[in-house]
Enzyme design. Structure first.
Site: not given
Ligand code: UGA
Length: 441
Positions: A124, A156, A261, A264
């Protein structure tokens, strides 16, 4: 589809999964990394991190001869038709990403290429980074390089699935040669149903930031809404369901809790904010997203204080330490930040996590590692659900109640059923939903 010779530079989360996925669809891939110990481990079949399905994919790639790992750029780059740059872009203190590793990767390609190549940014990066990559590559006059942007949308914990069966593939390029080659390279995945977007380079670079920023915005909106719900007695989960039933809004990423958190969102938000400023637009909405995220964590610390009064001498069990379920990654983990805040306030904290326990303890000295949720609850004056691992939603509440010093649960992820928790005799404080008193025995 023609099998291509590909070098993937950087064997981190994105690079390793990308290399294994490209090998899986039939290409010949070298995973290049300058960390000799990591390369040796990968050659021996040892993964540097846990990711569902990755071990099997890498094992199959190595066994079939489609995937090798190497530390020598000269041999790895020479002969390759395509280079994927998947190196880290950590944030600098001012929010700008550090692109030194991207520059090094481009320099290595320029130096060791033995033919014309397509060079693909997968890390990114800020919009217009391709122009710098092109400049570095142009210092080699022996070959012609096409630069493309092919951002990764993998999550992830679901990275292998997201790579093999993504909802979309985005390729930004400014030449027909690069577009043609990458469209063909991804043919098996596109044929299996992924939507394919072909754009110019700047659009692809910026689209990745737009996606992550918008997802973070949704989470922060839900967290702001949770504060209003707490002040009014409304239920944020019900409101998210109602909002989500509108296809224009969508239910995903509207879960209020401890905030986002991981490696990313925080980094990408800061990078997007600083590049907008650099380009002359004050995108202050992004500051609010970050502020609401910090407030979400503060709100949970406030709830622990409100439940326990002084934290000195109190024992708090924290369930979940990874930044989200399904991963052992603790980078920028809200759960770990919460544990740190509680410890600073004088509490003794026992944390449990199905995958991230040992790295969490190494990162936060003084954190006690509990062997499972019941051990974390033992002697605790309060138990906080900090990461929504599904197993924490299926706890034996009677057993938890028996071992706790005071039966208080603070659910920072709205994972538990309020009525069940109250019926089991707990004072229950969810997030953005009405608290529950323990049901009378
Ligand atoms: C995120 C994006 O979802 C991916 O599409 C992207 O490719 C990736 O970043 C990246 O840029 O590499 P990721 O960091 O693996 O993926 O995690 P997410 O599943 O998006 O969750 C991110 C955070 O948001 C976590 O801490 C999760 O607990 C939190 N979250 C998620 C919430 O607090 N509420 C929600 O409704 C959803």
């Amino acid at each position: 589809m023609r099998s291509r010779r590909i070098v993937v530079i950087g064997a981190g989360h994105v690079g390793l999964v990308t290399a294994a996925a490209l090998a899986h669809i039939g290409h010949h891939v070298v995973g290049l990394d300058d960390d000799a110990a990591k390369v040796a481990a990968l050659q021996a079949g040892v993964m540097p991190f846990y990711e569902e399905g990755l071990q099997a994919l890498v094992d199959a790639g190595q066994a079939g001869g489609h995937l090798v790992f190497a530390g020598n750029p000269e041999a790895s780059i020479a002969g390759a038709e395509v280079a994927f740059i998947c190196v880290g872009t950590p944030g600098r203190p001012n929010g700008e990403p550090n692109l030194v590793a991207v520059e090094h990767a481009a320099s290595a390609v320029a130096r060791w290429a033995s033919r014309d190549m397509v060079v693909v940014e997968k890390s990114t990066v800020p919009v217009q980074t391709a122009e710098w990559v092109r400049l570095v590559l142009s210092r080699s006059t022996r070959h012609r390089f096409e630069v493309a942007s092919n951002p990764e949308f993998l999550r992830e914990g679901a990275a292998v699935e997201d790579s093999l069966r993504p909802d979309r593939i985005l390729v930004g390029a400014d030449s027909a040669v690069a577009h043609g080659l990458l469209r063909e390279l991804y043919a098996p995945i596109v044929d299996a149903g992924a939507q394919y977007f072909a754009t110019d380079v700047a659009t692809a670079e910026l689209a990745k930031h737009a996606c992550n920023a918008f997802l973070a915005l949704k989470i922060s909106f839900a967290n702001g809404l949770a504060r209003v719900c707490e002040a009014s007695g409304a239920d944020v989960v019900a409101i998210a369901d109602i909002m989500g039933a509108d296809p224009r809004i969508g239910r995903a990423f509207l879960n209020a809790g401890l905030g986002y958190g991981g490696f990313c969102f925080p980094k990408d938000l800061a990078a997007f904010r600083s590049q907008a400023t650099r380009l002359g637009y004050d995108f202050s909405l992004l500051d609010e997203v970050v502020k609401l995220n910090d407030e979400a964590l503060d709100a949970i610390v406030g709830k622990v204080r409100a439940a326990l009064w002084n934290l000195e001498g109190k024992r708090v069990g924290v369930l979940g330490l990874a930044f989200k379920p399904g991963t052992d990654d603790i980078r920028d983990s809200p759960a770990l930040r919460l544990a740190g805040h509680l410890m600073e306030a004088g509490a003794q904290v026992a944390g449990a996590d199905p995958a991230a326990g040992s790295s969490a303890v190494a990162a936060l000295p003084g954190l006690e590692l509990a062997d499972g949720p019941y051990a974390a609850a033992t002697g605790a004056h309060c138990l906080v659900v900090a990461t929504d691992w599904p197993e924490y939603g299926a706890l034996d509440l009677a057993r938890i109640r028996e071992v706790m010093a005071i039966p208080i649960i603070i659910d920072a992820r709205n994972l538990l059923d309020p009525e069940e928790v109250a019926a089991a005799g707990f004072a229950y404080y969810p997030t953005g939903r009405p608290p529950q008193k323990p049901a009378a025995a």
